[in-house]
Design a protein around this motif. Structure first.
Motif, short mmCIF file in Angstrom:
data_model
loop_
_atom_site.label_atom_id
_atom_site.label_comp_id
_atom_site.label_asym_id
_atom_site.label_seq_id
_atom_site.Cartn_x
_atom_site.Cartn_y
_atom_site.Cartn_z
N GLY A 1 0.82 -1.39 -0.17
CA GLY A 1 -0.02 -0.02 -0.05
C GLY A 1 0.66 1.23 -0.02
O GLY A 1 0.20 2.35 0.22
N GLY A 2 2.12 1.39 -0.22
CA GLY A 2 2.96 2.40 -0.17
C GLY A 2 4.24 2.08 0.37
O GLY A 2 4.49 1.10 1.18
N LEU A 3 5.24 3.34 0.47
CA LEU A 3 6.32 3.20 1.03
C LEU A 3 6.13 3.09 2.61
O LEU A 3 6.90 2.27 3.04
N ALA A 4 5.58 3.83 3.35
CA ALA A 4 5.25 3.74 4.58
C ALA A 4 4.70 2.45 5.04
O ALA A 4 5.35 1.76 6.32
N GLU A 5 4.03 1.91 4.44
CA GLU A 5 3.76 0.35 4.78
C GLU A 5 4.46 -0.75 4.61
O GLU A 5 4.86 -1.46 5.59
N VAL A 6 5.60 -0.42 3.68
CA VAL A 6 6.51 -1.18 3.53
C VAL A 6 7.57 -1.05 4.56
O VAL A 6 7.99 -2.08 5.25
N PHE A 7 7.78 -0.09 5.15
CA PHE A 7 8.72 0.20 6.13
C PHE A 7 8.15 -0.19 7.35
O PHE A 7 8.88 -0.89 8.37
N GLU A 8 6.84 -0.01 7.69
CA GLU A 8 6.03 -0.61 8.88
C GLU A 8 6.17 -2.29 8.79
O GLU A 8 6.37 -2.96 9.81
N TYR A 9 6.07 -2.78 7.57
CA TYR A 9 6.17 -4.25 7.59
C TYR A 9 7.58 -4.76 7.92
O TYR A 9 7.69 -5.98 8.37
N GLY A 10 8.54 -3.97 7.81
CA GLY A 10 9.91 -4.20 8.21
C GLY A 10 10.90 -4.38 7.13
O GLY A 10 11.84 -4.48 7.29
#
Length: 67
Positions: A14-23
């Protein structure tokens, strides 16, 4: 992770922030990823980390009434 894998992961999550939140971190990028794209991802990651830290401080202050 190559550029296509990273981009697909962003789309899936769902986007960059979500990828980072995913780890996912920029360090997982292969050395073959375009330097401009790599730089943009690192900048986005650094900004995301700062936002997360500020968000945590904000909620802590609001929840404790220390503002």
């Amino acid at each position: 992770m190559n550029a296509v894998e990273f981009i697909n992961k962003c789309d899936w999550e769902g986007g960059l922030a979500e990828v980072f939140e995913y780890g996912v971190t920029p360090e997982q990028l292969e050395g073959t990823v375009d330097p401009g794209l790599t730089h943009a991802i690192y900048d986005a990651y650094d900004a995301w980390k700062k936002f997360e830290e500020a968000k945590d401080r904000y909620y802590s202050l609001v929840e404790t009434g220390e503002y």
